[in-house]
Design a protein around this motif. Structure first.
Motif, PDB file in Angstrom:
ATOM      1  N   THR A   1      -8.493 -43.479 -83.440  1.00  0.00           N
ATOM      2  CA  THR A   1      -7.856 -44.060 -82.255  1.00  0.00           C
ATOM      3  C   THR A   1      -8.256 -45.515 -82.067  1.00  0.00           C
ATOM      4  N   ASN A   2      -9.311 -45.944 -82.725  1.00  0.00           N
ATOM      5  CA  ASN A   2      -9.761 -47.308 -82.490  1.00  0.00           C
ATOM      6  C   ASN A   2      -9.013 -48.325 -83.343  1.00  0.00           C
ATOM      7  N   SER A   3      -7.772 -48.085 -83.533  1.00  0.00           N
ATOM      8  CA  SER A   3      -6.927 -49.090 -84.161  1.00  0.00           C
ATOM      9  C   SER A   3      -5.827 -49.354 -83.161  1.00  0.00           C
ATOM     10  N   ASN A   4      -5.420 -50.591 -83.101  1.00  0.00           N
ATOM     11  CA  ASN A   4      -4.448 -50.926 -82.084  1.00  0.00           C
ATOM     12  C   ASN A   4      -3.135 -50.215 -82.323  1.00  0.00           C
TER      13      ASN A   4
END
Lengths: 354, 354
Positions: B85-88
């Motif tokens: 989830t830590n990708s835009n």
DNA sequence: GTTTTATGGTTAAACGTTTAAGCATAACTA
DNA sequence: TAGTTATGCTTAAACGTTTAACCATAAAAC
């Protein structure tokens, strides 16, 4: 007899998922016995257990989570509310939380508030509606009114806050020592020879940012540096606002020789401005961020920052929830766990003369 | 009479949540009528509806989602699986998906695979166990074996893939035109005067990366540039591997004058190496990434990249699911929606002579 | 004045589990 | 031998909704 036949017919027709009843029918025992066998109840013989499990496998039986949750009054779901997931801090917290909770049979539902109070309230409703057994949250920047969180408490559902929490709510909290971290940063900058240290801080009404501000102020005092109003700026800590606030600092008659920014994204904005204006970082102005986002090691110069112990926070938040769920009496025990953070010194604050 | 009394007692004791039964008792109507009133059934008078809703509000009634889901056979939950989830990109997809689905009464459960096949399988189990009404997923890099996804299909649950999808599964898919994007990039680099264009691509077994590679190869051909084996490299596209693969390229006797990296994180690693070796980007070597992650505009020089239409992908994935859920017959209709991506040209590929 | 049709509900079963309470049967005790 | 205890189940109710089927009563139709 007739009843059985018709049942068999529909079963063939719809190709429904297998239930404990189906298993029971195969073995000619009661559904209750099947349920117990599957849960390794001591009152069921080993022989029956083995048979039940075998038939369950054959029929590709999957327990109906909804039914068991309804009956047991618990959903084995934990709700998580974060401002956003696309930050390394939050995504790492979540990952560690999930790991601990999955092992205990809990699944998590992640929701994002996007730093919006309204969305946060909607998320809380969503989670309550989904009958979660607990909520672990980090509050949006905007959030000031806590009545919605009171709603959770009043439902008797465990609530655990991390990072962005509020003392007044009187619930469990896990976070780092923000006050102490500011001391570390200021001390480090002083050691680098900085004498005019500015602080681009977060909103004062948010506890963690308030603590960082207090830490900054007290640390200045400790090192006999004067506190100047123009060097202490409040920001929403976005990259864009970091740019704006840095430009503001550069317009001062007496520029700072160091800037401590309370968030990495804003620090990045500040760094962009400094680079654009060809100001030597760290020798003209040293820069320190907060959060140790991965990009801090990617930019030029690399950005000093504070590691927030995301893994540990996630782990502890999960364990705290589990602690609560063990006792049936829901005592909000007001247990605050404050961890020490770690300053990661990189190029942006390591002066060459040192 | 006695029964009622005891019921009242326990109710006082446990302070249980209000149910439709409680509302029914207050108004002296049947629970069924209450249920219908709350759902604006036409067979209930306006007067009764109003009364029911008023009492519901007074008692702070919250429908028990578990019970209704059990009865109706649907949970109104949609499961989401993303590599991280830590990708835009992913977080934006999710946000837009959520918006559409929330409006239709669905909530989403987000799970992360961390690019691990094993975790992905566990996630699928978790979601099936939670009785989700559908699954929207983007596959892990590692994933080759698709039997677990077949499991979803065999349960009759709608499955929609986005970004990282597999043709062979024969399910709905939403993504961008990777093949065409590669053409755009190569064309752009050719226009900048580049003649030896390298490609650090993703795993060939992943469809999107394979398409980018094919696009790269065909575009070279179109512009009469020779395809050289040493300029086409397979990578896992992490920042670290981007560094390694860039170093590999720099060791070549004949260095490339442009590098097209199939992912922004790897492109960042490549950029770091170029910066460290004081190679002029873009004039010595031009660089283009993929994904338009926010940091591409933050690094020095800023990094050209391809915008992947995350919002639109999220929206369409959600709508596609809703389309499925409308018809009770679960037809996997094999509907592929391919969007055009946009090349964002920044400093890393804009030569000064132009 | 009887039949039809709306209107506004009620009844009871069902969704798939879990669990308290009960009950045979076998085995052990005194 | 009668009484106790352990073993291994079964029965039935419950969790909170939804929904098909039914049923009064009143109004309308003929």
């Amino acid at each position: 007899m007739l009843k059985r036949l018709s049942k068999y017919k529909t079963k063939l027709g719809n190709k429904k998922k297998a239930t404990i009843k189906d298993i029971a029918n195969v073995l000619n025992i009661s559904p209750a016995a099947v349920s117990k066998a599957l849960h390794d109840d001591s009152r069921i013989s080993e022989k029956t257990k083995k048979a039940v499990k075998q038939v369950a496998k054959n029929l590709n039986y999957q327990p109906n989570h909804l039914a068991s949750a309804l009956r047991k009054g618990k959903s084995n779901l934990v709700g998580v509310i974060v401002p956003r997931t696309n930050s390394n801090f939050f995504s790492s917290v979540i990952q560690n939380m999930e790991e601990v909770l999955n092992r205990k049979g809990y699944n998590i539902i992640i929701t994002q508030s996007n730093e919006s109070y309204k969305k946060e309230c909607a998320n809380i409703d969503t989670l309550l509606f989904t009958q979660v057994d607990g909520i672990i949250a980090s509050m949006a920047n905007e959030t000031v009114d806590l009545s919605y969180y009171e709603k959770i408490k009043s439902k008797g559902i465990p609530l655990i806050l991390f990072d962005r929490g509020e003392n007044d709510l009187n619930v469990d909290y896990i976070g780092i020592n923000d006050y102490e971290s500011s001391h570390m940063i200021v001390e480090h900058l002083v050691n680098q020879g900085c004498k005019r240290i500015a602080h681009i801080g977060g909103y004062k009404h948010t506890r963690i940012y308030n603590n960082r501000i207090r830490g900054y102020i007290d640390a200045l005092g400790k090192h006999h540096l004067p506190l100047e109003n123009e060097l202490l700026i409040e920001s929403n800590l976005t990259t864009e606002d970091g740019r704006i606030k840095m430009q503001q600092l550069l317009k001062l008659k007496k520029r700072p020789d160091a800037v401590y920014v309370a968030g990495d994204y804003a620090a990045l904005g500040a760094l962009q401005v400094l680079n654009e204006q060809h100001i030597d970082v760290p020798n003209d102005i040293a820069l320190v961020g907060f959060g140790d986002e991965p990009f801090t090691g990617m930019v030029t110069p690399t950005l000093s920052s504070v590691n927030q112990q995301s893994s540990e926070i996630g782990r502890l938040a999960a364990l705290t929830f589990l602690e609560h769920s063990k006792k049936d009496v829901v005592t909000q025990s007001l247990n605050k766990q404050i961890l020490d953070a770690e300053l990661i010194v990189r190029e942006s604050s390591k002066k060459s003369k040192n």
